[in-house]
Design a protein around this motif. Sequence first.
Motif, PDB file in Angstrom:
ATOM      1  N   ASP A 105       0.825  -1.207   0.000  1.00  0.00           N
ATOM      2  CA  ASP A 105       0.000   0.000   0.000  1.00  0.00           C
ATOM      3  C   ASP A 105       0.863   1.263   0.000  1.00  0.00           C
ATOM      4  OD1 ASP A 105      -2.723  -1.231   0.376  1.00  0.00           O
ATOM      5  OD2 ASP A 105      -1.734  -1.987   2.185  1.00  0.00           O
ATOM      6  N   VAL A 106       1.986   1.176   0.703  1.00  0.00           N
ATOM      7  CA  VAL A 106       2.850   2.347   0.898  1.00  0.00           C
ATOM      8  C   VAL A 106       4.309   1.928   0.791  1.00  0.00           C
ATOM      9  CG1 VAL A 106       3.484   4.242   2.460  1.00  0.00           C
ATOM     10  CG2 VAL A 106       1.158   3.314   2.505  1.00  0.00           C
ATOM     11  N   VAL A 107       5.125   2.777   0.166  1.00  0.00           N
ATOM     12  CA  VAL A 107       6.578   2.621   0.202  1.00  0.00           C
ATOM     13  C   VAL A 107       7.165   3.823   0.921  1.00  0.00           C
ATOM     14  CG1 VAL A 107       8.721   2.581  -1.120  1.00  0.00           C
ATOM     15  CG2 VAL A 107       6.771   1.229  -1.888  1.00  0.00           C
ATOM     16  N   ILE A 108       7.960   3.565   1.962  1.00  0.00           N
ATOM     17  CA  ILE A 108       8.698   4.615   2.658  1.00  0.00           C
ATOM     18  C   ILE A 108      10.116   4.593   2.097  1.00  0.00           C
ATOM     19  CG2 ILE A 108       9.352   5.608   4.869  1.00  0.00           C
ATOM     20  CD1 ILE A 108       6.374   5.165   4.730  1.00  0.00           C
ATOM     21  N   HIS A 109      10.486   5.635   1.369  1.00  0.00           N
ATOM     22  CA  HIS A 109      11.764   5.643   0.656  1.00  0.00           C
ATOM     23  C   HIS A 109      12.846   6.337   1.485  1.00  0.00           C
ATOM     24  CE1 HIS A 109      14.658   5.509  -2.422  1.00  0.00           C
ATOM     25  NE2 HIS A 109      14.374   6.640  -3.053  1.00  0.00           N
ATOM     26  N   CYS A 110      13.552   5.532   2.293  1.00  0.00           N
ATOM     27  CA  CYS A 110      14.647   6.036   3.125  1.00  0.00           C
ATOM     28  C   CYS A 110      16.009   5.859   2.465  1.00  0.00           C
ATOM     29  CB  CYS A 110      14.669   5.313   4.475  1.00  0.00           C
ATOM     30  SG  CYS A 110      13.203   5.546   5.490  1.00  0.00           S
ATOM     31  N   ALA A 111      16.099   4.988   1.459  1.00  0.00           N
ATOM     32  CA  ALA A 111      17.386   4.701   0.826  1.00  0.00           C
ATOM     33  C   ALA A 111      17.939   5.956   0.163  1.00  0.00           C
ATOM     34  CB  ALA A 111      17.227   3.590  -0.205  1.00  0.00           C
ATOM     35  N   ALA A 112      19.222   6.220   0.386  1.00  0.00           N
ATOM     36  CA  ALA A 112      19.847   7.409  -0.205  1.00  0.00           C
ATOM     37  C   ALA A 112      21.362   7.294  -0.105  1.00  0.00           C
ATOM     38  CB  ALA A 112      19.376   8.677   0.502  1.00  0.00           C
ATOM     39  N   PHE A 113      22.032   8.014  -0.984  1.00  0.00           N
ATOM     40  CA  PHE A 113      23.479   8.219  -0.869  1.00  0.00           C
ATOM     41  C   PHE A 113      23.637   9.463  -0.009  1.00  0.00           C
ATOM     42  CE2 PHE A 113      27.669   9.694  -2.121  1.00  0.00           C
ATOM     43  CZ  PHE A 113      28.401   8.522  -2.292  1.00  0.00           C
ATOM     44  N   THR A 114      23.946   9.280   1.277  1.00  0.00           N
ATOM     45  CA  THR A 114      23.869  10.373   2.250  1.00  0.00           C
ATOM     46  C   THR A 114      25.222  10.992   2.586  1.00  0.00           C
ATOM     47  OG1 THR A 114      23.999   8.777   4.072  1.00  0.00           O
ATOM     48  CG2 THR A 114      21.791   9.434   3.323  1.00  0.00           C
ATOM     49  N   GLN A 115      26.291  10.557   1.940  1.00  0.00           N
ATOM     50  CA  GLN A 115      27.611  11.108   2.227  1.00  0.00           C
ATOM     51  C   GLN A 115      27.733  12.481   1.566  1.00  0.00           C
ATOM     52  OE1 GLN A 115      30.622   8.234   1.048  1.00  0.00           O
ATOM     53  NE2 GLN A 115      29.227   6.552   1.536  1.00  0.00           N
TER      54      GLN A 115
ATOM     55  N   LEU B  45       1.489   1.416 -10.356  1.00  0.00           N
ATOM     56  CA  LEU B  45       0.888   0.361  -9.543  1.00  0.00           C
ATOM     57  C   LEU B  45      -0.079   0.898  -8.474  1.00  0.00           C
ATOM     58  CD1 LEU B  45       4.126  -1.778  -9.147  1.00  0.00           C
ATOM     59  CD2 LEU B  45       2.099  -2.404 -10.476  1.00  0.00           C
ATOM     60  N   GLY B  46      -0.265   2.204  -8.418  1.00  0.00           N
ATOM     61  CA  GLY B  46      -1.199   2.777  -7.459  1.00  0.00           C
ATOM     62  C   GLY B  46      -0.727   2.712  -6.027  1.00  0.00           C
ATOM     63  N   ILE B  47       0.580   2.854  -5.812  1.00  0.00           N
ATOM     64  CA  ILE B  47       1.174   2.765  -4.480  1.00  0.00           C
ATOM     65  C   ILE B  47       1.487   4.169  -3.962  1.00  0.00           C
ATOM     66  CG2 ILE B  47       3.171   1.920  -3.178  1.00  0.00           C
ATOM     67  CD1 ILE B  47       3.417  -0.283  -5.362  1.00  0.00           C
ATOM     68  N   ARG B  48       1.191   4.403  -2.704  1.00  0.00           N
ATOM     69  CA  ARG B  48       1.528   5.686  -2.096  1.00  0.00           C
ATOM     70  C   ARG B  48       3.020   5.714  -1.783  1.00  0.00           C
ATOM     71  NH1 ARG B  48      -1.141   8.068   3.471  1.00  0.00           N
ATOM     72  NH2 ARG B  48      -0.963  10.287   2.981  1.00  0.00           N
ATOM     73  N   LEU B  49       3.684   6.819  -2.122  1.00  0.00           N
ATOM     74  CA  LEU B  49       5.126   6.937  -1.937  1.00  0.00           C
ATOM     75  C   LEU B  49       5.447   8.020  -0.914  1.00  0.00           C
ATOM     76  CD1 LEU B  49       8.067   6.290  -2.693  1.00  0.00           C
ATOM     77  CD2 LEU B  49       7.839   7.914  -4.601  1.00  0.00           C
ATOM     78  N   VAL B  50       6.272   7.665   0.070  1.00  0.00           N
ATOM     79  CA  VAL B  50       6.762   8.621   1.057  1.00  0.00           C
ATOM     80  C   VAL B  50       8.265   8.782   0.839  1.00  0.00           C
ATOM     81  CG1 VAL B  50       7.013   9.158   3.505  1.00  0.00           C
ATOM     82  CG2 VAL B  50       4.998   7.886   2.704  1.00  0.00           C
TER      83      VAL B  50
END
Length: 299
Positions: free
Chosen positions: A66-76, A105-110
């Motif tokens: 239903d939801v994807v929480i997008h925490c992945a990142a290149f944070t350097q 796909l009708g998914i909520r993205l955060v």
Amino acid sequence: MVSATVGERRGQRIMKVWVTGAGGQLGKDMVRILGTSHQTVGFSRLGWDVAQSGISQKLLAMDPPDVVIHCAAFTQVDGSEENQREAFRVNTWGTHQLAQSCRVLGIRLVYISTDYVFSGEKAIGYVESDWPAPINVYGKTKAMGENWVRKRCPNHLILRTAWVYGHGGSNFPKGIMQRAKQGEVVRVVDDQRGSPTYTVHLAEKTKELIESPLTGTFHIAGSGDCTWYEFASEIFRYAGYSPASLVRISSQELDRKAKRPSISILRTERLPEKGVDPLTHWKVGLDDFFAEKAVVKDD
């Protein structure tokens, strides 16, 4: 891939939530906190490299959440100056692919974004309506990621946060305490102001927002502000270290590759407008961090 148990919650629909970047300090707490009420699965980079072409569409189509929480990142931040291609590949291209897949796909993205999308020139800090003007590569890649989320996935939340710390990885409080414990003189800049944010508080507010119908951009950071030196002083006080070993310096003395915003304060206008409380004061976050430190084994 890490799954969290689901707690029963009367009157609240249990959602299927996926978290990218679950190996990081924020991702770990997102999985833990969201998993108390929702069917939550966390993916590390090994399980889901968002920058790999086609992988987001393939994974999401198999069993759409239903939801994807997008925490992945290149944070350097400094590393982004040296490896711009990788920073853009992960933070911009990877986010573009994910946003496109979520729309189809009708998914909520955060999307978890950053104070570094701003220039740092606004003395009173930034609200959601302020125009981004990043001054380093990391900020540029995250700002471009925001734009792709807006363009490709209408059902989204963009959550900007700042100075994040928790128990699940390397961060400012843990680094400060380690150096103090080793008897070092700890030199900390006193000319950058921001909003320290405890990962648990950020995850709890994210949970509140995904359980609401709200969409758009919100600032979620600890209320109030301080300099890095003032933040370190509070950490020393909590940990019982002598303030005599803490020395204030200027940003120029660090001679870093990436320029940092001098003002990273994130204020919110939109949360109160929508009837949602902002995060508590950053000192409350630090208090809760040390309270939980007594029962949580740090990595």
